[in-house]
Design a protein around this motif. Structure first.
Motif, PDB file in Angstrom:
ATOM      1  N   GLN A   1      -5.653 -11.396  -6.051  1.00 21.72           N
ATOM      2  CA  GLN A   1      -6.310 -10.647  -4.740  1.00 21.72           C
ATOM      3  C   GLN A   1      -5.496  -9.823  -3.559  1.00 21.72           C
ATOM      4  O   GLN A   1      -5.998  -9.331  -2.717  1.00 21.72           O
ATOM      5  N   SER A   2      -4.262  -9.924  -3.743  1.00 20.92           N
ATOM      6  CA  SER A   2      -3.227  -9.539  -2.753  1.00 20.92           C
ATOM      7  C   SER A   2      -3.166  -8.084  -2.316  1.00 20.92           C
ATOM      8  O   SER A   2      -3.183  -7.686  -1.303  1.00 20.92           O
ATOM      9  N   ILE A   3      -3.510  -7.352  -3.351  1.00 21.76           N
ATOM     10  CA  ILE A   3      -3.711  -6.031  -3.341  1.00 21.76           C
ATOM     11  C   ILE A   3      -4.702  -5.285  -2.539  1.00 21.76           C
ATOM     12  O   ILE A   3      -4.522  -4.724  -1.530  1.00 21.76           O
ATOM     13  N   GLN A   4      -5.970  -5.953  -2.654  1.00 24.34           N
ATOM     14  CA  GLN A   4      -7.195  -5.646  -1.968  1.00 24.34           C
ATOM     15  C   GLN A   4      -7.066  -6.130  -0.660  1.00 24.34           C
ATOM     16  O   GLN A   4      -7.387  -5.639   0.654  1.00 24.34           O
ATOM     17  N   ALA A   5      -6.486  -7.238  -0.513  1.00 24.88           N
ATOM     18  CA  ALA A   5      -6.069  -8.027   0.921  1.00 24.88           C
ATOM     19  C   ALA A   5      -5.154  -7.345   1.667  1.00 24.88           C
ATOM     20  O   ALA A   5      -5.464  -7.339   2.945  1.00 24.88           O
TER      21      ALA A   5
ATOM     22  N   GLN B   1      -4.976  -3.915   1.721  1.00 23.80           N
ATOM     23  CA  GLN B   1      -5.779  -2.638   2.195  1.00 23.80           C
ATOM     24  C   GLN B   1      -6.491  -3.406   3.306  1.00 23.80           C
ATOM     25  O   GLN B   1      -6.739  -2.676   4.433  1.00 23.80           O
ATOM     26  N   ASP B   2      -7.448  -4.268   3.118  1.00 22.33           N
ATOM     27  CA  ASP B   2      -8.286  -4.911   4.044  1.00 22.33           C
ATOM     28  C   ASP B   2      -7.510  -5.245   5.387  1.00 22.33           C
ATOM     29  O   ASP B   2      -8.123  -4.969   6.422  1.00 22.33           O
TER      30      ASP B   2
ATOM     31  N   THR C   1       0.873  -1.212   0.050  1.00 23.11           N
ATOM     32  CA  THR C   1       0.007  -0.078  -0.071  1.00 23.11           C
ATOM     33  C   THR C   1       0.583   1.334  -0.103  1.00 23.11           C
ATOM     34  O   THR C   1       0.334   2.423  -0.148  1.00 23.11           O
TER      35      THR C   1
ATOM     36  N   ASN D   1      -6.829  -2.287   7.581  1.00 21.91           N
ATOM     37  CA  ASN D   1      -8.210  -1.453   7.952  1.00 21.91           C
ATOM     38  C   ASN D   1      -8.793  -2.387   8.778  1.00 21.91           C
ATOM     39  O   ASN D   1      -9.900  -2.135   9.297  1.00 21.91           O
TER      40      ASN D   1
END
Length: 324
Positions: free
Chosen positions: A303-307, A309-310, A49, A313
């Motif tokens: 999916q790792s980029i969104q993961a 972020q999650d 990120t 968060n």
């Protein structure tokens, strides 16, 4: 050719993208590994990120640990088909890491997978579990035993914290799990926590000395919470510090150290000698439930980029695996 998550410098920002690369881009190693599983750690999420100064060389393939099978080797210790794992050594920061289908490693960075351990189980444990075990071993060396009272784990819903809860409970300690996510209380009790501590209880301004609560602690947070935990640690207790999610500063006094004899134990999981690594991994294999790898969440490289972020968060709990 192989697929990899590649981080590139874009001004003051970080650009993360999935790319297909030739093997010639892989350097720094004498062993080529087919990555079966890697993980998404807090440090990886910061790198992906761009929210932390993790990456030291650009471009970078993140992923501070991985497990897989040797594809080729120029070192006598490893042969084609050997199952290996890697944690630390600056991989994913200074050298290309495990969020890829293939990785190149120096032989001294690798250790063989413990007998009977799968690559998935190894990465379900990963750097987080390895760090948790090093913390337990440090408390043991400091003389902290289950008869002395409860042991606190901060950041218990995270990767290191959740494994630390299980390891300490398995070793017979009364574990108190501190978390800012009350919705995870039942899950933490299933892992072995005897009591749940609300993060707000520890997040206030620490006094020089407070009521004695903990025989020991595994702190994954740092900052003000670590200072507060130190002030609440019992006479001749010890705190293993292994994280900085709450900040790198430590504003405390010498009172816990000189009036209660408290020990602050620093945990560095990056540059551990090989024999200590092997010892810790053997204990991890034998100390965690047989179905431990079923507790994890698995994502693809895409999916790792969104993961990432999650994870930052607080939307993910426990261990997060990436399967290239």
């Amino acid at each position: 050719m192989f697929n990899a998550l590649v981080l590139e410098e874009a001004g003051k920002n970080t650009k993360a993208s999935l790319q297909r690369l030739p093997e010639s881009r892989l350097t720094h190693g004498d062993v080529l590994v087919k990555v079966d599983y890697s993980t998404l750690n807090y440090k990886d999420a910061l790198a992906i990120t761009g929210k932390g100064k993790i990456v030291r060389q650009w471009p970078m393939v993140p992923g501070i640990d991985y497990a897989g099978t040797v594809l080729s080797s120029d070192h006598p210790d490893y042969r084609i088909g050997d199952e290996v794992l890697l944690t630390g050594w600056g991989v994913g920061e200074q050298y290309w890491g495990g969020l890829a289908e293939k990785a190149s490693a120096r032989a001294e960075w690798l250790i063989p997978l413990p007998a009977g351990m799968s690559a998935k189980r190894a990465m379900a444990i990963g750097t987080a579990g390895f760090t948790a075990m090093l913390s337990l071993m440090a408390l043991e060396r400091a003389g902290i035993n289950p008869e002395q009272g409860p042991v606190l784990v901060t950041g218990a819903s995270g990767g290191v914290g959740s494994v630390a809860v299980q390891l300490l409970a398995k070793a017979g300690y009364e574990v108190h799990a501190a978390t800012g996510r009350p919705q995870h209380a039942d899950w933490l009790k299933q892992l072995g926590a005897a009591a749940i501590v609300e993060r707000a209880e520890l997040d206030g301004e620490p006094g020089p000395l407070e009521s004695q609560r903990w025989a020991g602690a595994v702190d994954t947070v740092g900052g003000r919470i670590l200072a507060r935990v130190l002030s609440q640690t019992r006479m001749y207790g010890a705190v293993a510090a292994c994280g900085l999610a709450g900040g790198v500063g430590l504003h405390t006094t010498v009172m816990p150290f000189i009036l209660r004899g408290v020990s602050l134990l620093g945990i560095n999981s990056v540059h551990i000698p090989k024999q200590q690594r092997i010892q810790a991994w053997e204990r991890l294999h034998n100390s965690l439930p047989l179905n431990f790898e079923e507790q994890v969440q698995v994502f693809t490289l895409e999916q790792s980029i969104q993961a990432a972020q999650d994870l930052l968060n607080g939307k993910l709990r426990g261990r997060v695996l990436i399967q290239p």
